[in-house]
Design an enzyme around this catalytic site. Structure first.
Site, PDB file in Angstrom:
ATOM      1  N   GLY A 243       0.918  -1.225  -0.011  1.00 23.64           N
ATOM      2  CA  GLY A 243       0.225  -0.051  -0.109  1.00 23.64           C
ATOM      3  C   GLY A 243       1.004   1.242   0.012  1.00 23.64           C
ATOM      4  O   GLY A 243       0.740   2.030  -0.923  1.00 23.64           O
ATOM      5  N   GLU A 709       7.130   3.778   9.486  1.00 24.95           N
ATOM      6  CA  GLU A 709       7.800   4.803   8.781  1.00 24.95           C
ATOM      7  C   GLU A 709       9.053   4.967   9.064  1.00 24.95           C
ATOM      8  O   GLU A 709       9.858   5.860   8.509  1.00 24.95           O
ATOM      9  CB  GLU A 709       6.826   6.248   8.930  1.00 24.95           C
ATOM     10  CG  GLU A 709       5.391   5.966   9.287  1.00 24.95           C
ATOM     11  CD  GLU A 709       4.603   5.408   8.108  1.00 24.95           C
ATOM     12  OE1 GLU A 709       4.953   5.938   7.027  1.00 24.95           O
ATOM     13  OE2 GLU A 709       3.592   4.820   8.319  1.00 24.95           O
TER      14      GLU A 709
END
Ligand SMILES: Cc1cc2nc3c(=O)[nH]c(=O)nc-3n(C[C@H](O)[C@H](O)[C@H](O)COP(=O)(O)OP(=O)(O)OC[C@H]3O[C@@H](n4cnc5c(N)ncnc54)[C@H](O)[C@@H]3O)c2cc1C
Ligand code: SF4
Ligand code: FES
Ligand code: FES
Lengths: 748, 178, 330
Positions: A243, A709
């Protein structure tokens, strides 16, 4: 106890993935399935003057051609909100094919439905669209006269400006000042699975198979746009082929698939082509950032001014927030962060891995490298000197770890004794350089309550359910580990079910939040169920645990027992059979801390890289990378490591490879395939070392700060700083293409 | 001489049959099994596998030869199913990821991928595994550089590259010391 | 993808006849260019003639020391054939640095010579492009042209020829054999590639239905110590920004023979004849290589985004000659 959490267990879905058994959205086969193909606008701005579908309709197998002339109106206007919030999340406040207007190239202008994929694709090429072209703005350079300051960012979630103190004066008075500006090309996610949706209607109810990072967001968005009761929309997602933010919003093609299926009265599969992904699921916007650092001679920061300018769509003020970390990471009294925008003819940009802060940190951390050179202070030392002991906004950190990350990273990398002089090391044709950067990424709690359900059967096996979805983060695996420990069951006895909106709700998994919030909900459900069973046992005269204090009971291998007398106890199975319970279940929920929680919430890390640069040819090869991170509790080090390595590779490629240019004449992206938009291949990636620094955090759910992240943050800066060290040239654009890196011709 | 370049060779003649463009019965041999499927000649091997035969293990990442997700073996060599016409595979042996563990026993490469967590989302994985096994067969897995170079036709956007290389080295080394 | 007829042929004559008599017919070898371009709508055949059963797969030694490569030999096979890897290392390296192993297993040598440019405007099917739709203009001239050519360009087209192996073949004077409706012929490879001029749609002299049957490499000679270097953004699976095939014979420190060809910078695989001339009789030093390179590139016409290639190509030539002089591969 605590036997599964923290162990490097294999992914629960690994067999399905290595045997080809895992079914992704475009692989769901249904009786009577038809295929849809999107026709995208060729112009970036203007109107569709006419659509002649006659050639398409005459082609073999074509069932329908939908355009703005015959597509039904949507029932509700789309409003941009990030999917994490738990509301409808259409990605942009614009839905195509409602009228003749064209706002960006690639915007859907027609949809063809046919009996086969080949027929649909071919017929789409036969739809003759006549356009009236109007002037467009598709790059920052074209829109410089229309810059405005953004009030809110990120779909209204955040303010566009962040200030404290008096930056102007502090910068003017600073003994040392660094000023730098950077240009960053647009990025595209390029998840390997192009988005796809399969829509099936039955008796007025809609089932969608969707490759999404948020099934709940798809359900809410499609129900809103089509005016359907939520109970009539079910979304199923078993596997998602990556994604990185591209599937976090519910883009128009999803609803278009549902509309097409209703139109032809048969199931429709709509799979975007690779080229279409460049104009259908958002991107990281083209942007410029500038930064000014003010510091004392002994290397204490006094002021930071950090501005970002980027291009958004005609309909939304979207910018990735780039100044969160630069406002928090260092102990600096005067700060100003400002975001400015230009409205242009692109679709609304969207989350792209490490949203905003990866480039914000790039700017900050390359400027810090410049400052280190300016002052003659070691770059690691400079960070240590300035690291804020508490969030400069006034709150203590929920947990820290930056200093430990910097020190451990320096040690593992062999940083000490580095000769800081640029161009000092050579290896044949290659100049060798090393660089580092601090890393930090916000932990954000925008999501609503998260729920899960746990069920134990009379044989002691269990099912745990929640409406999340697996797109590679390993959430199914870690949630199974959490459930097994909370229930006191062996991992093999727990099956995890997800990917269906009929299951208890969780939000879209965005911004590293997925594993933490899902695990917290699962933990709550499993704990509730265990507590209920323990309560039953202590209340049951027939139980060996009768009369015991529930707090004195723990569970291992499905057997409840007294903690200090493990011989006394009984299994879930015995208790349930005695009570003639074939199964029993509990729902649990987790509510995130309030947005104004009095804590500074950042995940910290440190990045180190060694590069070899061929200055004649402009080639950069990363030789090794070391990343050290403090992501809080690590549920599964094997999977966490994979995600962190993945993030570091994204940072490497953001530095060296990735970027797309607009052809502003046509208003179309220059690259729209994996041959031209370069993502790294195996040969680009060196061995990568990942280390963890343990920090305890009782603010974030289960102590988990997330690994999605932070691996990327700072990695590009470490690479670029290493390129400077190798070459002595500070390059202020990404990607660092050969033409930038190669030594300029000797002037003759 | 293997190749006859003479004008006589060029003038020998028979009338070939043209098939299509509409659907034709096509006989494909996939993982050792013969299938007769109705296919238009334009259908790629990849779409035939995925949309017609239910063999969805081979993935479509680009449909342009730029990602490697569709890697299968034709007559024992790794190729891209997206740029191969299904009808052109008549008379050839096609092997897909589903053919590896046909007898229920996973291939050592499949086990090594799990062991080294050589994937995340799993979408590139069947193609990686088909490439990785072929790589060893080709003799292109001798050095770390060779592995990296000869696996570069398989993009992994999740970036599991280090794990992929480690899995390959394990399988190679296990083969070398039986 | 448009509807297609399909025929599999087993003799060269059949292949030629069926395509020659059908204006919408095209040969299909590995399909790595053809299927891609048909799917993109850039190539528009109605009939694909599968030539893979033709007996053109062999790689044979020629009397006198050359090698004949069948048009259907695959890139991966050619690269590992001892006659090629041993006697023409630059050719083998060019093959191995192209595409990916999967593509090399599919791609034929004949198809490789006929592959089309990767110019994004050519491939997008909609932008003005003289190569795809003669007379519509060239979008690259003032557009995004980082990947485009600086040598051999015209005002009508600046597209780069993408083949790697063709660069090496041009360096060593390979000969292309064909069979067509009008019989067989031999075409020196440098003549096989046409400059764009005002007909960029015509890239080679093949007539419709004319089939490449083989490629001959003359006796190796200097090619035996050749190198092929390819420079690009990522380390693999990408076309060249600049590539160079180089071979040099040095006697007593003086260059007595040199071959230089460039990829990634020319509208055709670029034999650097000016540089070669300049090298004869000069000392084998980086300085004289650089002078020869500058001479070759003096004819370059850079555009907005590809100006760096002028310098890059010169440095690549120096690098290539230096390595070749050192005795081929490191
Ligand atoms: C993603 C990708 C990356 C690539 N990277 C590189 C690279 O780095 N370097 C490089 O050099 N190449 C590269 N290529 C190109 C590849 O090498 C060519 O596509 C291939 O060589 C073409 O051969 P083929 O057999 O597949 O030809 P086909 O696709 O079958 O045919 C190509 C064309 O030639 C015609 N043709 C085929 N055979 C003959 C013949 N015998 N006589 C006359 N006409 C014929 C066909 O009609 C068609 O028009 C890449 C390709 C892709 C898809
Ligand atoms: S460079 Fe050639 S191929 Fe590219 S747009 Fe111009 S004419 Fe077309
Ligand atoms: S799908 Fe075949 S290479 Fe990408
Ligand atoms: S595992 Fe996701 S692309 Fe490789």
């Amino acid at each position: 106890m605590n036997t599964a959490i923290g162990r490097p267990v294999d992914r629960v879905d690994s067999q399905a993935k290595v045997t080809g058994g895992a079914r992704y959205t475009a692989e769901i086969s249904l009786p009577g399935l038809t295929y849809a193909a999107v026709v995208g606008a060729r112009i970036p701005s203007g109107r569709v003057e006419a659509v002649d579908a006659s050639r398409a309709l005459a082609a073999g197998g074509v069932l329908a051609v939908l355009t703005h002339e015959n597509l039904p109106e949507i029932a509700g206007q789309p409003h941009l909100l990030p999917s994490l919030l738990g509301a409808a999340a259409p990605g942009q406040s614009f839905f195509p094919m409602q009228d003749a207007a064209v706002h960006y190239a690639g915007q859907p202008v027609a949809l063809v439905v046919a009996e086969s994929h080949e027929q649909a694709q071919y017929a789409a090429s036969l739809v003759d669209v006549t356009y009236r072209r109007e002037p467009s703005i598709t790059s920052i350079d074209e829109g410089r006269d229309r810059v405005y300051e953004a009030q809110r960012l990120f779909g209204g979630l955040m303010p566009g400006r962040d200030e404290r103190g008096d930056v102007e004066t502090a910068l003017a008075e600073a003994p040392v000042r660094i000023e730098a500006g950077y240009r960053f090309a647009a990025n595209h996610h390029n998840a390997l699975e192009p988005p796809a949706t399969t829509a099936v209607w039955q008796d007025g109810r809609l089932t969608l198979y969707d490759s999404t990072m948020g099934i709940r967001a798809t359900q809410l968005t499609v129900a809103h746009l089509l005016g359907l009761p939520l109970s009539h929309v079910r979304v199923i997602t078993h596997f998602v082929g990556g994604g990185f933010g591209s599937k976090a919003m519910t883009w128009p093609h999803v609803t278009l698939a549902a509309m097409a299926a209703r139109h032809v009265g048969r199931p429709v599969r709509l799979a975007l082509t690779r080229a279409q992904t460049y104009t259908s699921n958002g991107h990281r916007e083209e942007q410029e950032q500038s930064i000014s650092l003010g510091a004392t001679r002994d290397g204490r920061l006094t002021a930071i001014r950090h501005h970002k300018l980027s291009i958004t769509s005609r309909f939304d003020d979207w910018a990735e927030p780039a100044t969160g970390v630069s406002s928090q990471l260092y102990d600096v009294e005067h700060y100003e962060g400002v975001h400015s925008l230009i409205q242009g003819n692109t679709m609304t940009p969207t989350f792209t891995r490490g949203p905003g802060e990866t480039l914000g940190v790039f700017t900050l951390e390359t400027a810090m490298d410049e400052l280190a050179y300016e002052l003659g202070v070691d770059p690691v030392e400079l960070r240590l000197r300035n690291h804020a002991g508490a969030d400069p906004r006034g709150n203590p950190w929920s947990s820290d770890g930056l200093a430990e990350c910097l020190r451990l990273g320096a040690e593992r990398f062999g940083w000490h004794g580095r000769d800081p002089r640029p161009r000092a090391r050579r290896d044949g044709d290659w100049l060798i350089g090393t660089g580092m950067a601090a890393a930090a990424y916000p932990v954000a709690f925008f999501m609503p309550e998260q729920r899960a359900r746990a069920r134990v059967y009379e044989d002691g096996s269990a099912v745990v359910q929640t409406g999340t979805q697996e797109f590679g983060t390993g959430v199914l695996t870690v949630a199974t580990q959490v459930a097994a420990d909370a229930l006191g069951l062996p991992l093999e006895s727990v099956r995890f079910e997800a990917g269906d909106t009929d299951l208890p709700n969780t939000s879209a998994a965005v911004g590293s939040a997925g594993a933490g919030m899902v695990s917290a909900a699962v933990h709550a459900a499993a704990t509730a169920l265990r507590d209920r069973l323990v309560a039953m046992a202590v209340a049951d005269a027939a139980s060996p645990l009768h009369g015991a204090d529930p707090a004195a009971v723990d569970v291992a291998d499905g057997r409840m027992r007294l903690r200090d007398r493990p011989g006394t106890g009984e299994s879930y199975a015995d208790l349930m059979i005695r009570h003639r319970l074939a199964d029993t279940e509990a729902v649990g929920s987790w509510t995130p801390p309030p947005l104004d929680t009095p804590h500074g919430l950042l995940t910290f890390g440190a990045q180190f890289a060694e590069v070899a640069v061929d200055p004649d040819l402009g080639l950069v090869r990363v030789r090794r990378m070391v990343g050290v991170f403090a992501p809080g509790r690590v549920l599964n080090p094997k999977l966490a490591r994979s995600q962190l390595v993945g993030g570091m590779v994204w940072g490497l490629s953001q530095a060296l490879l990735e970027g797309n240019e607009m052809d502003t004449r046509h208003g179309r992206w220059g690259a729209s395939n994996l041959g031209e938009y370069l993502v790294p291949v195996n040969a680009d990636i060196p061995e990568i070392t990942v280390e963890f620094v343990e920090v305890e955090d009782d603010v974030v759910p289960l102590g988990i700060k997330g690994v999605g992240e932070i691996g990327q943050v700072g990695a590009a800066a470490a690479v670029a700083n290493a390129v400077f060290h190798a070459t002595g040239r500070r390059l202020r654009r990404l990607p660092l293409a050969a033409e930038l890196v190669m030594d300029p011709p000797a002037s003759s | 001489m293997g190749i006859d370049l003479t004008a006589e060779a060029a003038s020998r003649h028979q009338a070939p049959t043209v098939r299509g463009p509409s659907e034709e019965p096509v006989v494909l041999t996939i993982n050792g099994t013969h299938h007769t499927v109705g296919l238009e000649p334009r259908v790629s091997l990849l779409d035939a596998l995925r949309d017609r035969l239910g063999l969805t293990g081979s993935k479509k990442g680009c449909d342009q030869g730029t990602c490697g997700a569709c890697t299968v073996w034709v007559d024992g060599r790794r190729v891209l199913a997206c740029l191969t016409l299904a009808i052109a595979c008549e008379g050839r042996q096609v092997t897909t990821i589903e053919g590896l563990a046909a007898d229920g026993e996973p291939h050592p490469m499949q086990r090594a991928f799990v062991e080294h967590d050589a994937f995340q989302c799993g979408y590139c994985t069947p193609g990686q595994i088909m490439s990785a096994i072929a790589l060893i067969e080709e003799g292109n897995a001798e050095t770390d550089e060779d592995i990296a170079e000869f696996m570069s036709g398989n993009i992994c956007r999740c970036a599991a590259y280090p794990g992929i290389r480690q899995a390959i080295k394990d399988v190679r080394d296990a083969r070398e010391r039986p | 993808m448009r509807p297609l007829g399909y025929a599999r042929v087993s003799t060269v004559a059949e292949a030629v006849e069926i395509v020659a008599t059908d204006p919408a017919g095209a040969f299909l070898a590995g399909g790595t260019t053809e299927i891609d371009l048909v799917r993109l709508g850039v190539a528009r055949p109605d009939l694909l003639v599968d030539i893979n059963d033709l007996p053109l797969h062999d790689i044979d030694d020629l009397p006198g020391g050359g090698v004949r490569i069948g048009a259907l030999a695959r890139m991966s096979e050619v690269a590992r054939t001892p006659a090629i890897a041993g006697r023409y290392p630059g050719v083998a390296q060019a093959l191995l640095l192209g595409a990916s192993q999967q593509l090399r297993n599919m791609a034929s040598m004949g198809g490789n010579l006929c592959q089309r440019t990767r110019c994004a405007y050519f491939r997008d099917g909609v932008s003005p492009c003289n190569k795809r739709e003669p007379g519509t203009g060239c979008s690259a001239l003032d557009g995004l042209n980082r990947g485009h050519a600086i040598l051999g360009t015209s005002e009508h087209c600046v597209a780069t020829h993408p083949s790697d192996v063709a660069v090496a073949l041009v360096a060593f004077d390979a000969v292309v054999h064909t069979a067509g409706p009008g019989g067989v012929r031999r075409i020196p490879i440098d003549d096989f590639y046409l400059m764009p001029g005002d007909t960029p749609d015509r890239e080679n002299p093949l007539r419709h239905g004319e089939l490449i049957t083989a490629i001959d490499l003359p006796p190796a000679g200097i090619a035996e110590r050749s190198v092929y270097l390819k420079f690009r953004d990522r380390q693999s699976y990408e076309f060249a920004l600049v590539s160079v095939c180089a071979a040099v014979r040095v006697e007593d420190g003086i260059v007595t023979e040199a071959r230089v060809a460039l990829g990634g910078v020319g509208t055709k695989p670029w034999r650097a004849r000016l540089a070669e001339q300049h090298l004869l009789g000069v000392p084998a030093t980086a300085e004289s290589y650089a002078a020869a390179a500058a001479y070759e590139l003096s004819a370059a016409v850079p555009r907005r985004h590809n100006a760096f290639k002028v310098e890059l190509a010169q440095r690549a030539i120096v690098r290539g000659l230096t390595q070749a002089a050192r005795g081929g591969m490191r």
